[in-house]
Design an enzyme around this catalytic site. Structure first.
Site, short mmCIF file in Angstrom:
data_model
loop_
_atom_site.label_atom_id
_atom_site.label_comp_id
_atom_site.label_asym_id
_atom_site.label_seq_id
_atom_site.Cartn_x
_atom_site.Cartn_y
_atom_site.Cartn_z
N GLY A 140 0.83 -1.20 0.00
CA GLY A 140 0.00 0.00 0.00
C GLY A 140 0.86 1.25 0.00
O GLY A 140 2.03 1.22 0.40
N CYS A 141 0.27 2.35 -0.41
CA CYS A 141 1.05 3.60 -0.54
C CYS A 141 1.51 4.11 0.82
O CYS A 141 2.70 4.37 1.02
CB CYS A 141 0.24 4.64 -1.29
SG CYS A 141 -1.43 4.89 -0.67
N TYR A 142 0.58 4.25 1.77
CA TYR A 142 0.99 4.68 3.11
C TYR A 142 1.95 3.66 3.72
O TYR A 142 2.91 4.02 4.41
CB TYR A 142 -0.23 4.80 4.03
CG TYR A 142 -1.09 6.02 3.85
CD1 TYR A 142 -0.56 7.30 3.95
CD2 TYR A 142 -2.46 5.90 3.63
CE1 TYR A 142 -1.37 8.42 3.82
CE2 TYR A 142 -3.27 7.01 3.50
CZ TYR A 142 -2.73 8.28 3.60
OH TYR A 142 -3.53 9.38 3.49
#
Lengths: 351, 351, 351, 351
Positions: free
Chosen positions: B154-156
């Site tokens: 995921g990006c975060y």
């Protein structure tokens, strides 16, 4: 074989965008070599200390342009402020193998009196003006290939001429109105109060209503295209957009008797049939700035006006790419005899 | 030799960014071949009719994934919505030479119960979960190289783990607070009222304060890094920024006794000494989102806190590139045994 | 009876916002009279020639502050740059009936040594520092009512203290981390390259990581609240947002043994039970900047952290209103004995 | 004496802006009373639960319009979607003392066939169309004062007509080109993919090039002004701006023989000599959207074109205020016989 390039003045928005494009090309295609980056005031430093996006990049240290070994350079890009380039190029001229692409306005106007009128000072290298080829790639490709000095067009001038030149004979020039809008990077990295974030953000306004310098380029282009010495004054109104990059030109004109919207669309399509960067959109489709952001493309759309016999044409480019650094690289390809699109294949940066 | 790729689900922001990067690579380096683009609802159309930035691009027509000749594909990128990928991959699994990089969350959590808890449904391909390698490139490069299935992070989770993993042993995990902010593209192209322009523009707000799914990835990463089965809950608060792309994580933590800010900075520098995309900034320098926009880089900064014994760490990425599509391409390079940075050399898109 | 006011320094963002609020109040409620606007460099001109939004407004011509007939003025607002106010106020002091509300930082810190340390120069009116009342309206209303000189708080200091003061006794101060984000108007109308549109737009970055001046106000406020001479250093990290106005503070802290999230929420609700501008949101609700834009309100939210025993608190204000000019008007109401909210009833400017 | 008002449909951008203005007026001037807010789908709830900026405001609970006690209401504002208002107003008509200000397009076009052509359906209350007065305040003030039903003009139609009506006799209408640009709130709170943040942000594009409904209003206005039954088609091209609010119209036209730029400027100044909200700027000054943001003003500028005999006119308004809710309140003042500007004295919200 790789092309050895130098950039004079890499710290402005135009220069740094050019460098970004060149580094991408070097990294992926490997056919360019960065020999020099010059700065008159920051020589000795690494560009990354001024522009952190280049920190860590493998770049030559900033140097004075006088110290560059110009025999080792094939192409010099001048991204210096308007008015400062002429003297530099005059001194570089003795390096006969060097090809120069000037992104400033210094060599764009063939008529020296016109230059003086619009830029408020006499030309400092009048003997070289005749050597310069105006670098609107799609229209002057052959001249570019043979020139030592390319005058890269202005951003608005690019968007307007790409829309206007193919249909110039088909419209009443006196009726042409060019309403244009540009992102803030078009004004460069200048310390002006009206360019502060809080002034521009959530704002939109016309400016330069008494006359923008790019109209001189547009009129010169029309004269060339029509084979005349003089055209009626071009009406051009620029506006400032609250976004980083992009130019949209919305043009209104009355068509000459006997011309129709589809005639103009076809004329435009024909003019750019071989162009890989200029697209004439299908009927009903209109451009948006995000469709060209980060690309070297120009999107054109020819639309019916509600007024019988009139036409509306839209033209969209990225002012930093097709309107400046991308076209400069396209011109480099042209003068080196490479495929026009080499290293410029990027799609729109969206979102 | 070029790599033959397919994209399942190319019309979202992640899929189209992946396609943009692949087309750039194809245009400039020429080492990828685009074999298929799939869509369950738009098969038979050209992607350019949905996403005009791809109009005119040389692309395969959209097809059903069931109709793709998978023997002709080396790497499949899945950019399908969360929860829909598991069944598709389960059916693709019999193509034994096919390598799969999944950009959804479907295979990120090794613990199936954890998956069920955070995503609200039972896993549809539990037998494949063990095959998946978590694709945080800098930390799992070896595993990625050997896997048939990569679960792209995921990006975060990418931005947080790149900051946290190198110093996990040196801070009191219970004191870690991750305040994060993301651009709007992180929410995808979803028809939600809170994603309308007028709702987001000139606005900033926290969300998901009761728990964001990416914390499960972060906690899993900490367990792996520390060799433990369980860590104390990670405190993570995301905020929505009025901009297109970019994630900034601002982390506060108390250092363990005996550790100092420079120790942490050195540990971080050492962890990423071989990494071409992760930079640990010099003391006093902090990242900004524009320095990473459009790049596959992560910028990290370790700063002294005013509180003796505490530290502040910043981590910045482009959520669509290093946080999604760029890392997917980095992982493709890793699993093909190519140079990690092949085709990913772009500098920051600034302005 | 109307209040006769003067503004010293009306051309900055804070001064012009104050003027906007006063003109609105004059137009609608009719209870203020604008006696003087001063400018040291533009005396003799109409403010509308500098700030076109005021063109046509019925305003006194800009004058030197030395020329103002101070007997005709009830309240003087000083919106001069930090460090230049002290000497002016020292000279105005002999006008005993004049009440002064200073929007600069010049009289905020009671400890003169502290002032010197944070602002880098000795205080020029030390004898008046003792006269100043710190103007955080919700906490110092009684003092404000009795003072001749109000030191209007800093924008961050307002948002942070409104969140922190009610719970200061209930959290371990050493664990408090204040991650804050402000719109660009917080930096004022300063000609700085990093405030240009293209630098800030689509960007987000921390700054002042080695210490922001507003922490001195926050620590002073904590000392006052806790009745101690010294508190542990406050950890505060500001970030710059790509928007015009608004401050969001996201605070993490460990609660003292025995305290729970609902205890803190109740303490906060109780602290502001009588406040018309500070709202403690219901459980599950969080603030956004657009909910306070253009208003004098502060929205507070107390949320559970995933870590047992920790809490997250959000605080949102409009930095130009509650963080500057609105609070100044609230203070004017307090010192004149008017209803606190007189003339400040505007709702959020959304969209 | 206070005016008792109701709003039908308060949850859209127009309705909520109207409510914001009314609450401000109620808070500061105290001369309006909010009797009812209606919603067909959310009756029984408090508006603050839908639009958090109104949480805590003292508002009537949302009700069905059928349940309102209309005898207690002096003025009803209809902010319902286009096409849904006619039937409602037809039913309200029997309340003979009720004055209605309709912010939808339902009663703007006197010619029912024209309505049907542009809006794609037959008019549902044709007998009332003759009762409606077109509410362009500066031009129809007397009619408004006497009417029971005011058709509040469209946003573009307001900006265009304010620029065009005073000079309609002095230009060749066939040559008029209206290039307009609007902020995103003009499209309302509609769940459309092209209104998502990432689609609009950093973007700019023309739309509705085949004909925007507001041209029907403009042509109707020209017919009225010139006392003719038909005018040549108006050419109008709207563009979508990446900002919340504001409309800029940039108009090009050829002046009739014998007219000059200063003639037009004088004609315009004369037309608005008594208008408190319309300003004709001095020669050389041009409007910007931030100068009108949040205000009920229209700024007009008449500029020389580079083409002899042509003129460029700029017109700027806030689409939500002068283009919708502010003009509605101005019309309320007119029909109640109050000062036109009562409660509308706010200056530009800048920054």
């Amino acid at each position: 074989m790789s092309c050895r390039v130098a950039i004079l003045g890499a710290s402005g928005y135009t220069g740094s965008e050019l460098l970004r494009c060149l580094l991408l090309r070097r990294a992926i295609a490997g056919d360019v070599e960065l020999k020099a980056l010059t700065s008159s005031s920051r020589a000795g430093r690494h560009l990354g200390s001024l522009l952190p996006q280049f920190a860590g990049a493998d770049l030559p240290v900033l140097s004075l342009w006088e110290e560059v070994d110009w025999k080792e350079v094939d192409v010099a890009f001048c991204a210096l402020p308007h008015g400062t380039t002429q003297e530099v190029i005059a001194k570089l001229w003795r390096h006969e193998r060097l090809r120069i692409i000037d992104l400033s306005a210094d060599f764009r106007l063939r008529d020296l009196a016109l230059y003086e009128r619009w830029y408020g000072k006499a030309h400092a290298a009048p003997e070289l003006q005749g050597e310069a080829c105006y670098g609107l790639s799609e229209w002057h490709g052959k001249g570019i290939a043979k020139s030592r000095l390319i005058a890269n067009p202005g951003c608005y001038a690019t968007a307007c001429q790409l829309a206007l030149l193919p249909v110039a004979e088909r419209v009443d020039l006196e009726t042409v109105f060019l309403s244009a809008a540009s992102g803030a990077s078009g004004a460069g990295r200048s310390l002006r109060e009206d360019l502060l974030y809080c002034e521009l953000n959530e704002n939109f306004r016309p400016y330069a209503t008494s006359g923008h310098r790019h109209v001189a380029e547009i009129e010169q282009g029309l004269c060339w295209r029509l084979g005349v010495a003089k055209v009626s004054p071009v009406s051009f109104v620029p506006h400032l957009l609250p976004l980083d990059r992009g130019i949209m030109v919305s043009m209104s004109a009355r068509m000459r008797r006997g011309e129709g919207v589809s005639d103009l669309r076809e004329a435009m399509a024909e003019a750019y049939a071989e162009s890989i960067f200029v697209d004439v959109l299908d009927e009903g489709d209109v451009p948006s700035l995000k469709r060209v952001r980060g690309t070297n493309r120009c999107l054109l759309s020819v639309c019916a006006d509600r007024r019988e016999g009139w036409v509306v044409v839209f033209s969209a480019i990225d002012n930093l790419v097709k309107g400046a650094s991308g076209q400069a690289l396209q011109n480099m390809n042209l003068l080196l005899g490479l495929e026009e699109g080499t290293g410029l294949g990027g799609g729109a940066f969206l979102p």
